[in-house]
Scaffold this active site. Structure first.
Site, short mmCIF file in Angstrom:
data_model
loop_
_atom_site.label_atom_id
_atom_site.label_comp_id
_atom_site.label_asym_id
_atom_site.label_seq_id
_atom_site.Cartn_x
_atom_site.Cartn_y
_atom_site.Cartn_z
N HIS A 46 0.84 -1.20 0.00
CA HIS A 46 0.00 0.00 0.00
C HIS A 46 0.88 1.25 0.00
O HIS A 46 0.62 2.21 -0.72
CB HIS A 46 -0.88 0.06 1.26
CG HIS A 46 -1.92 -1.00 1.38
ND1 HIS A 46 -2.07 -1.77 2.51
CD2 HIS A 46 -2.89 -1.41 0.53
CE1 HIS A 46 -3.08 -2.60 2.35
NE2 HIS A 46 -3.59 -2.42 1.15
N ARG A 50 -2.33 -6.07 -8.39
CA ARG A 50 -1.20 -6.95 -8.10
C ARG A 50 -1.04 -8.02 -9.17
O ARG A 50 0.06 -8.31 -9.62
CB ARG A 50 -1.39 -7.65 -6.75
CG ARG A 50 -1.18 -6.74 -5.57
CD ARG A 50 -1.66 -7.38 -4.31
NE ARG A 50 -3.08 -7.71 -4.41
CZ ARG A 50 -3.84 -8.08 -3.40
NH1 ARG A 50 -3.31 -8.22 -2.21
NH2 ARG A 50 -5.11 -8.33 -3.56
#
Ligand code: PNS
Length: 158
Positions: free
Chosen positions: A17, A90
């Protein structure tokens, strides 16, 4: 002035993050990290704890603000006067959910775009869920999360 929202649960914030936050903050003038306050998701950390950890780990980034929100993301984005929503991707497994979410949000308000940043390779496997699982079983999470988050996780597990 380009303003973006980076929304998420951040339960807890990981190095993945933080990588997206740092890279996004270089692209936009102001980045608002929107922390979802939704107890239905039964988070490990309260929204206050998640906000405080995020504030601590982003305190050196001038154009980042941490703001909790409840309800619809698109309403929060409008309230904040944001032009963009930023999400990290991702792997292909994220794609379907993210596509659906961005298209739904675009239907709700076509003036707010979603922009995707691909996660840096070193964080492509990382998730808050796996970090919590490692912590539950007493594993070492220090390479996955900022130091203060590792400490908070250790406290929670006591
Ligand atoms: O980190 P997460 O849990 O993947 O983040 C998901 C989040 C917070 C971005 C998403 O659940 C969300 O936007 N929730 C707010 C409710 C909403 O707007 N739903 C409609 C979008 S399909």
């Amino acid at each position: 002035m380009l303003k973006a929202i980076y929304p998420g649960s951040f339960d807890p914030v990981t190095n993945g993050h933080l990588d997206i936050i740092r890279r996004s903050a270089k692209i936009v003038d102001q980045l608002i990290v929107g922390v979802l306050n939704n107890n239905a998701k039964s988070p490990l950390f309260s929204v206050e704890e998640r906000v405080n950890m995020l504030k601590e780990v982003t305190k050196d980034i001038e154009n980042v603000k941490i703001v909790p929100f409840a309800g619809l993301l698109i309403e929060f984005a409008k309230e904040q006067g944001a032009d963009l929503v930023i999400r990290g991707l991702r792997a292909i497994t994220d794609f379907e959910y993210e596509l659906q979410m961005s298209q739904t949000n675009h239907k709700l308000d076509s003036s707010i775009e979603t922009m995707f940043l691909t996660t840096s390779i070193e964080y492509s496997y990382l998730s808050s869920t796996s970090v919590k699982e490692i912590a539950v079983f007493g594993g070492d999470v220090s390479q996955f999360v900022p130091k203060i988050v590792a400490v908070e996780l250790e406290q929670k597990m006591k």
